[in-house]
Scaffold this active site. Sequence first.
Site, PDB file in Angstrom:
ATOM      1  N   LYS B  79     -77.072 -24.190 -65.745  1.00  0.00           N
ATOM      2  CA  LYS B  79     -76.274 -23.686 -64.624  1.00  0.00           C
ATOM      3  C   LYS B  79     -76.877 -22.369 -64.134  1.00  0.00           C
ATOM      4  CE  LYS B  79     -71.453 -22.700 -63.325  1.00  0.00           C
ATOM      5  NZ  LYS B  79     -70.056 -22.540 -63.809  1.00  0.00           N
ATOM      6  N   SER B 159     -66.598 -25.292 -61.061  1.00  0.00           N
ATOM      7  CA  SER B 159     -67.791 -24.769 -60.417  1.00  0.00           C
ATOM      8  C   SER B 159     -69.107 -25.336 -60.955  1.00  0.00           C
ATOM      9  CB  SER B 159     -67.835 -23.241 -60.576  1.00  0.00           C
ATOM     10  OG  SER B 159     -67.988 -22.881 -61.935  1.00  0.00           O
ATOM     11  N   SER B 183     -63.906 -24.985 -65.008  1.00  0.00           N
ATOM     12  CA  SER B 183     -65.191 -25.212 -64.334  1.00  0.00           C
ATOM     13  C   SER B 183     -66.181 -26.098 -65.081  1.00  0.00           C
ATOM     14  CB  SER B 183     -65.876 -23.876 -64.035  1.00  0.00           C
ATOM     15  OG  SER B 183     -65.325 -23.293 -62.886  1.00  0.00           O
TER      16      SER B 183
END
Lengths: 95, 493
Positions: B79, B159, B183
């Site tokens: 990420k 997210s 997330s």
Amino acid sequence: MALDKATVAHIAHLARIKVTEAELEQLAGELSNILGWVEQLDEVDTEGVAPMTSVVDVTLPWRKDVVDDGGYADKVLTNAPDPEDAFYTVPKVVE
Amino acid sequence: MTALTRLDVAGARDGLAKGEISAKELAEAHIRAVESVRPLNAMITETPDQAIAMAEASDARRAKGEARGPMDGIPVGIKDLFCTLGTLTTAGSHILDGFQPPYESTITANLWQAGAVMLGKTNMDEFAMGSSNETSHYGGVENPWRRAGDNRPLVPGGSSGGSAALVAARAALGATGTDTGGSIRQPAAFCGIVGMKPTYGRCSRWGAVAFASSLDQPGPMTRTVRDAALMLGAMAGYDPKDSTSVPRDVPDYEAALTGDIRGLKIGIPKEYRLDGMPGEIESLWQQGVDWLKEAGATCVEISLPHTKYALPAYYIVAPAEASSNLARYDGVRFGLREDGGDLIEMYENTRAAGFGAEVKRRVLIGTYVLSAGYYDAYYIKAQKVRARIAEDFREAYATVDAVLTPTAPSDAFAKGDKLDDPIAMYLNDVFTVPASMAGLPGISVPAGLSEGGLPLGLQILGKAFDEETVLRVADVLERAAGFDALPQVLAES
């Protein structure tokens, strides 16, 4: 609580975000909606409840107050938008 | 032989150990896979050269008999919230333009130490603020799944949407995510993969771009529960550089997957039965209860009375912490700078140009609730409610070993559907936020398909630092569900 445009302008200044006049109107509506929604927390009885400070039951560790890293200004400055020698630069703040 | 991109982490580990495949072949197959799913926009930066170099190093170690464990040679996505030495790290924001960290985050350092191979940096909501991946400066990620009879692109959740889409499309064996209010778990549910948020303090936050420091927690996103156990084992551990990281030994998580949950007590929280919840979510949840009962667990109704207040409390605490954390983006030390007549104007111009709409909203809310005269009414009140939420879980865990809930209140929705209504977007996290507020571990397991043919997840929550029970129950749930549906967009194998 409904926020008016003047309050939003004040918060935006505190947060150092430039907001245009047109954005102020929209933000006042959006932020008021969010604040109105969170105000349901008033329904919760929190009399005598200590505010949470940590989700895990640990004591923050201590360490010796010594410098154990650093001494590489060049590395630290590699991402600065406008560095000069071993310094960051900003617009002039004193006359 | 199974195509290399159709293996899972455990299968690739076994193939590598037996010498049937090499890390380099595995990396090359996944580099091609990543290229083949570029239309999903799941990656911000691809790092193929680094992947090959890391894979060659892995093969060389193995040839010398020095392989480092199950993650050695496994290609993963990272990420773009984790700082990676010398590789662009953006947190999905314009304000971090060009930022090449001069250091490596602890989580990625741990993964590289374990031998994992970096495929690239995955797309995400800006500063992890979002539940649809649409707030990224680099554009939204597309979910590899499509609703039956409807070709509109769907969001992957957020997210950690890029990580979820990449793993679901078979373009990476695993990926890192971070979970502040859901997330990891919500995008895992939307994309039909496994996503785990460990106990707060289990994984170091050092070098992960901060959003809400009392909530942020890194975790693994994989296609199976076993893979999550393997990847978490490589990520977790005490880190002196994160003072909230907890000095506890990391157990062998894979060993926890005994398949035996006989005698365990599973709580079913009645407050999670929301008005207006789609019937398909309700019936999948009931199916989950039945599966666990058939495996020998006891399911009992429990009460978590402050559940409905977790989300509004979160939307005070998280923005408050974000407004403080994001003060560092000032145009002076890294990233974007927009000139102004004086210092204050330079700050204001930089932050106006660099932050997107959702980030600005949250920074402003956070600034307001922390400002003079409102701090007690909002922030302290929210932290008191948070204490109540944690107390609910503590009381429940006096009688149950784990909790079963749905992961999200719907299946994946279309891009643009909720962009104009922040609160409707926030409600995506209604089932994931309570455990975040209490710092507890949780995992989402793909458990079935909606009527529209989209994945739905079930969530297992556990006691603090009892990831082993969470994984054990999740593994049993996964076996019972036998989820083997594939998304419509798949990497070339």
